[in-house]
Every structure is written in structure tokens, then in C-alpha cells.
Design a protein around this motif. Sequence first.
Motif, mmCIF file in Angstrom:
data_model
loop_
_atom_site.group_PDB
_atom_site.id
_atom_site.type_symbol
_atom_site.label_atom_id
_atom_site.label_comp_id
_atom_site.label_asym_id
_atom_site.label_seq_id
_atom_site.Cartn_x
_atom_site.Cartn_y
_atom_site.Cartn_z
ATOM 1 N N GLU A 70 10.758 28.074 50.554
ATOM 2 C CA GLU A 70 12.049 28.750 50.542
ATOM 3 C C GLU A 70 12.180 29.535 51.836
ATOM 4 O O GLU A 70 11.200 29.733 52.548
ATOM 5 N N ASN A 71 13.389 29.998 52.106
ATOM 6 C CA ASN A 71 13.588 30.776 53.329
ATOM 7 C C ASN A 71 13.749 32.270 53.072
ATOM 8 O O ASN A 71 14.113 33.022 53.964
ATOM 9 N N LEU A 72 13.471 32.703 51.818
ATOM 10 C CA LEU A 72 13.531 34.115 51.478
ATOM 11 C C LEU A 72 12.225 34.538 50.802
ATOM 12 O O LEU A 72 11.875 34.012 49.736
ATOM 13 N N PRO A 73 11.486 35.476 51.382
ATOM 14 C CA PRO A 73 10.175 35.839 50.847
ATOM 15 C C PRO A 73 10.207 36.427 49.451
ATOM 16 O O PRO A 73 9.278 36.205 48.660
ATOM 17 N N GLU A 74 11.267 37.168 49.094
ATOM 18 C CA GLU A 74 11.291 37.802 47.773
ATOM 19 C C GLU A 74 11.353 36.782 46.642
ATOM 20 O O GLU A 74 10.809 37.007 45.553
ATOM 21 N N ILE A 75 11.991 35.646 46.881
ATOM 22 C CA ILE A 75 12.047 34.594 45.862
ATOM 23 C C ILE A 75 10.666 33.973 45.685
ATOM 24 O O ILE A 75 10.257 33.626 44.578
ATOM 25 N N LEU A 76 9.924 33.839 46.770
ATOM 26 C CA LEU A 76 8.580 33.266 46.702
ATOM 27 C C LEU A 76 7.652 34.142 45.879
ATOM 28 O O LEU A 76 6.785 33.633 45.157
ATOM 29 N N GLU A 77 7.809 35.450 45.959
ATOM 30 C CA GLU A 77 6.977 36.349 45.156
ATOM 31 C C GLU A 77 7.227 36.123 43.676
ATOM 32 O O GLU A 77 6.301 36.140 42.863
ATOM 33 N N GLN A 78 8.473 35.915 43.312
ATOM 34 C CA GLN A 78 8.781 35.634 41.916
ATOM 35 C C GLN A 78 8.149 34.312 41.475
ATOM 36 O O GLN A 78 7.598 34.208 40.373
ATOM 37 N N ALA A 79 8.213 33.295 42.341
ATOM 38 C CA ALA A 79 7.610 32.000 42.019
ATOM 39 C C ALA A 79 6.098 32.133 41.846
ATOM 40 O O ALA A 79 5.508 31.551 40.921
ATOM 41 N N ARG A 80 5.456 32.897 42.713
ATOM 42 C CA ARG A 80 4.000 33.099 42.600
ATOM 43 C C ARG A 80 3.645 33.784 41.288
ATOM 44 O O ARG A 80 2.644 33.447 40.649
#
Length: 272
Positions: A70-80
Motif C-alpha cells: 500500500e502507499n499509506l503506512p497507517e493502513i499497513l499497521e492495521q493489516a499487520r
Amino acid sequence: MSENGKVVYVHDHSEAVLNSHRQRTAESSAAYLLPYIRHDMRILDIGCGPGTITIGLAQRVPQGEVIGVENLPEILEQARSIAAAEGVTNVKFELADLKALPYPDDSFDIVHSHQVLQHVDDPVSAFKEMRRVTKPGGYIATRETDFETMTWFPEVPGMRAAHDMYKKLAASRGCTPNAGRELKSWAIKAGFPAVNVACTAGTWCYSTPAVIQNFGSTWAERITGSSLGKGAIAGGFATQEELEDMAKAWREWSTKEDAWYGILHGEIVARK
């Protein structure tokens, strides 16, 4: 003029949007791809959002690996966080830009995207970049809605206006609301022989009370509480009062006992 391959997301990642995205699974959103998956594959999932589809793909490759980008880090934290809660360890989530993926040529057995290319200003260039990182003999798999084919019952005044507003806003930003019907054409233009492009169509159907309520309230919130509504006002496609009427229509529709909504998706699996 925007850069080739730039993602122009009409929505944002507000809670209303993410609530919808978290409902998506590999079964509901990538069933057409599942027969191609082997247990040891390396898969790239582009535009993974909160990662629910990505995690489902990882569960099907226990000896392989899945990377969601993704191109937004905050969304990646949710996925993790979701992956950790489900105990899925063969998946990782990374920051990346579709127009210049940070991976060498021929890196993945499958490159997958879901509802991403409709938001790209140059989808053929995006296809070429996805093709670059796919191994010879590997697959690009993508699924896109076709906005013009969406249909519902009953016809509550205001819902049609919301539908038309979205199409106009998306088109004004270089997006392709009817991307589902163009996938095969884009793949061919990106260098895939037509005989290597397998096409299918899938559907989502919303009809049970809980699903209808969630779907309707989510769209009402998107219209008035996300960048969708702000973009409509800025572009001259709706006033604040008109947006409120559209949201009211969605909420009213979601209370109807006979409410029903159908969405058609184009799907392709292109072999490199």
C-alpha cells in the motif's frame, strides 16, 4: 497531467471505507484466482488495504510467501495487526508505489490486485509494471467493478443521484468507474497475447438485513464524512445539501425489507 500509473483514490481510508474493505476475503473477492494457487507460490497483493484478502491468500500458500503493498503506512499497521491476530506468519506488508514497484523483474508467481486499477490514471502502464515483476509462466490476476452495471431495488429518490455523482467525480480525476469491462483490453495493450488472458465475471449480492444495513450506512457515511463528498463539492458535482439528501436516501433504502443490491465485476487471469 498526472504521472503514469499514479493512483487517484476518490475515497480515502476513513473508518467507513475501511469497514467495507475489511469485509472482503479471498473467498468473496478472489475466488476466480484460487484454482491457480499452489502451496509454495510467492504472491504480491497490490493495494492490499487492511489486508483481509492478502491474509486469505497467505493461508493458501503455507510453504510460500505473500507480500501486501500500500502507499499509506497507517493502513499497513492495521493489516499487520489483523495478520498477527489470526496467527498468519507467511505474510508481510510493505510500503510501495504501483508506478515503480520496489522489486526486481520476475519476482512473483502471482501479482494480484482487487479494485485498484479503476483508480489508476494509466492502467496500461500499471499492467506493464505488474507484468515486469511477474515470473515467466506466472500470472497477473485482477478484479474490478463495473459501476454502470450496479443495480438495486427499491429505487429510493437520491440513490441514483449519488451513483451519478460518483461516476462524474471519478471520471474527472482520470479514473475508470467501468474498469471491469476494460481489463482484457488493458492486458492486451500491456503485452499479453489475447489467448493468455482468461476472463470471467463475478458478482456481489447484498440482500440480508444485516448486510443491507451495513452497506447502506457505510455509503451514507462515505458521502458525507469522507473525501468522496469533499471532492464532489470541490468539483461542482454536488452541494452539501444534495450530499445530505443522498446519504438520507442510502439510509432509507437500507431499512427496506425488500432491499437488494447487485454488483458485477470483471476478472482476468493473464499468463506471462
